[in-house]
Design a protein around this motif. Structure first.
Motif, short mmCIF file in Angstrom:
data_model
loop_
_atom_site.label_atom_id
_atom_site.label_comp_id
_atom_site.label_asym_id
_atom_site.label_seq_id
_atom_site.Cartn_x
_atom_site.Cartn_y
_atom_site.Cartn_z
N GLY A 197 48.63 17.40 24.98
CA GLY A 197 48.18 16.09 24.50
C GLY A 197 49.03 15.01 25.13
O GLY A 197 49.76 15.26 26.08
N GLY A 198 48.97 13.81 24.58
CA GLY A 198 49.77 12.74 25.14
C GLY A 198 49.69 11.47 24.33
O GLY A 198 48.94 11.37 23.36
N LEU A 226 47.32 14.77 19.91
CA LEU A 226 48.18 15.95 19.81
C LEU A 226 47.51 17.15 20.46
O LEU A 226 46.28 17.19 20.57
N PRO A 227 48.28 18.17 20.84
CA PRO A 227 47.69 19.39 21.40
C PRO A 227 46.69 20.06 20.45
O PRO A 227 45.79 20.78 20.89
N PRO A 237 42.51 17.79 24.01
CA PRO A 237 43.70 18.09 24.81
C PRO A 237 43.32 18.85 26.08
O PRO A 237 42.27 19.48 26.15
N ALA A 238 44.20 18.78 27.05
CA ALA A 238 44.03 19.60 28.25
C ALA A 238 44.28 21.05 27.86
O ALA A 238 45.05 21.33 26.93
N ILE A 258 53.62 13.15 27.74
CA ILE A 258 52.66 14.21 27.47
C ILE A 258 53.29 15.13 26.43
O ILE A 258 54.51 15.28 26.39
N ILE A 259 52.45 15.69 25.58
CA ILE A 259 52.94 16.47 24.43
C ILE A 259 52.47 17.91 24.60
O ILE A 259 51.26 18.16 24.71
#
Length: 148
Positions: free
Chosen positions: A121-122, A45-46, A63-64, A102-103
């Protein structure tokens, strides 16, 4: 151990002073695929929370994080992706992972200085074909679109 990593590319059409910088690429961490079945997946998750089904998380991922700058004060930025993602592969081929989605937040608002951050996230799935995964880094590139 497997280290899937995603690189995020932000494509945008904005004025010359606006920019999007990838501060951190999306990483699912170091994982071990216990059973390569259709239900084997890991979700990040983000917020940084992750969970796996038939996949053990040996080292947590992250997360990115994208930094938006120069967009003007209190501007709403809408984010979308095509929903079509390339498989996560290793340089020498072999069994690939699938990025199911992707989230992320669908929109963000810049602060008084025209800046905002977005965490992404993803969900990653194993191939489900019963084949083994080799220890390596797996990667792909994801494109998002922004509009404001």
């Amino acid at each position: 151990m497997i280290k899937p990593i995603l690189l995020l590319s932000a494509f945008y059409s904005v004025n010359a002073l606006s920019q999007v910088t990838v501060l951190e690429p999306l990483s699912f961490g170091t994982i071990v695929v216990v059973e390569n079945t259709p239900s084997s997946s890991v979700t990040l998750l983000p917020s940084g929370t992750s969970s796996g089904t038939n996949i053990h998380i040996m080292r947590n991922g992250y997360p990115a994080e994208l930094l938006f700058e120069g967009f003007g004060a209190r501007v709403q930025i809408n984010i979308t992706d095509s929903g079509v993602h390339q498989p996560l592969t290793r340089i020498n081929g072999g069994t690939a992972f699938t990025l199911d989605n992707i989230i992320y937040a669908n929109s963000i608002v810049t602060n008084a200085y025209g800046m905002a951050t977005l965490k992404i996230g993803g969900q990653l799935s194993a191939s489900g074909d019963g084949q083994l995964y080799l220890d390596d880094n797996y990667s792909t590139t994801v494109e998002i679109t922004i509009a404001y």
